[in-house]
Scaffold this active site. Structure first.
Site, short mmCIF file in Angstrom:
data_model
loop_
_atom_site.label_atom_id
_atom_site.label_comp_id
_atom_site.label_asym_id
_atom_site.label_seq_id
_atom_site.Cartn_x
_atom_site.Cartn_y
_atom_site.Cartn_z
N ASN A 10 0.86 -1.19 0.00
CA ASN A 10 0.00 0.00 0.00
C ASN A 10 0.89 1.24 0.00
OD1 ASN A 10 -1.96 1.94 0.31
ND2 ASN A 10 -2.49 1.39 2.42
N LYS A 12 -0.05 4.24 -0.25
CA LYS A 12 -0.74 5.40 0.32
C LYS A 12 -0.54 6.61 -0.60
CE LYS A 12 -0.37 3.28 4.83
NZ LYS A 12 -0.21 3.44 6.29
N HIS A 95 -9.48 0.62 5.25
CA HIS A 95 -8.21 0.92 5.91
C HIS A 95 -8.45 1.87 7.08
CE1 HIS A 95 -4.10 2.34 6.54
NE2 HIS A 95 -3.70 1.26 5.90
N GLU A 97 -6.98 4.39 8.08
CA GLU A 97 -6.88 5.82 7.74
C GLU A 97 -8.18 6.31 7.11
OE1 GLU A 97 -2.10 5.27 7.18
OE2 GLU A 97 -3.35 5.60 5.39
N GLU A 167 -4.93 -5.32 10.56
CA GLU A 167 -3.95 -4.26 10.77
C GLU A 167 -4.22 -3.55 12.10
OE1 GLU A 167 -2.12 -2.69 6.78
OE2 GLU A 167 -4.06 -1.74 7.15
N GLY A 173 2.63 2.32 10.71
CA GLY A 173 3.51 3.47 10.55
C GLY A 173 4.20 3.93 11.81
N SER A 213 3.66 -2.14 10.16
CA SER A 213 5.12 -2.03 10.27
C SER A 213 5.84 -3.34 9.93
CB SER A 213 5.51 -1.54 11.67
OG SER A 213 4.99 -0.25 11.92
#
Length: 251
Positions: A10, A12, A95, A97, A167, A173, A213
């Site tokens: 991904n 992003k 996701h 985010e 996730e 991140g 990560s």
């Protein structure tokens, strides 16, 4: 039948230039990749078609999001049918985010999943808990609540088009990563939940991949867990080590 290992990248909203995307494609094109692994990369939507045109054929592309309508006055959105018409095989949905920054609910994610399946796409469906929820012992509860609207929206046979990406939000991140035992426990819980709420066949065949990560240094141990069927990689997918992650199952 064993589940095919799956590694997604991904990107992003990275990197910022077309040249950088082409360089990433060249790294994959020139690499020796485990041919038993399904590899999918998800660049920003503006680069989907240009990258698809230059990538080796055994590496697929995925959109990072889509809307649940086929067409209409929805400025800034991309429909599942547009992706299908462009021969984009996958889309990432749910996701964290999207859930946190853009306030998408699990019902929204289920609507998008239904629309994506109807258009003929496959879906990388993201679920996961925050650090506060993990510390409160609510991981399984949170993930199940995220899955419930999707379970209600799909027929059992349509789960062949779904890859679940677990996730943990606290590991995305941050440089933190769930231990292999934590990842295995969460994945096993998801598989048990699918068995109870969809079918044992769906539970056994659905790929559940880990994201948070993932790096070349931790991917091998994670890949050895029986219910970890691959990875959804963020930052490391922009680096040469992505090749090592793809090849994590090799000795």
């Amino acid at each position: 039948m064993p589940r095919q290992f799956f590694v997604g990248g991904n990107f992003k909203m990275n990197p910022a230039t077309r040249d950088a995307k082409v360089a990433l494609a060249k790294t994959l094109n020139d690499a020796t990749l485990d041919d038993s692994v399904e590899v999918v990369i998800a660049p920003p939507s503006i680069y989907l078609i240009p990258l698809q045109e230059v990538l080796r054929k055994d590496v697929k592309v995925s959109a990072q999001n889509c809307y649940f309508k086929t067409s209409g006055a929805f400025t800034g959105e991309i429909s599942p049918s547009m992706l299908a018409d462009s021969r984009i095989p996958y889309v990432i949905l749910g996701h964290s985010e999207r859930r946190t920054l853009f306030h998408e609910t699990s019902v929204d994610v289920a609507q998008k999943t239904r629309a994506a399946i109807d258009a003929g796409l496959s879906v990388i469906l993201c679920v996961g808990e925050t650090l506060a929820q993990r510390e409160a012992g609510e991981t399984a509860k949170v993930v199940q609540e995220q899955l419930d609207p999707v379970i209600a929206a799909l027929k059992p046979q349509e789960w062949s088009k779904i890859v679940i990406a677990y996730e943990p939000v606290w590991a995305i991140g941050t440089g933190k990563v769930a231990t292999s035992a934590q990842a295995q426990e969460a994945h096993a819980d998801i598989r048990t939940y699918l068995s109870s709420n969809v079918s044992s066949e769906v539970a056994e065949s659905t790929r559940i991949i880990y994201g948070g990560s993932v790096t070349a240094s931790n991917c091998k141990e994670l890949s050895q867990q029986p219910d970890v069927d691959g990875f959804l990689v963020g930052g490391a997918s922009l680096k040469p080590e992505f090749v090592n992650i793809i090849n994590a199952k090799q000795a």
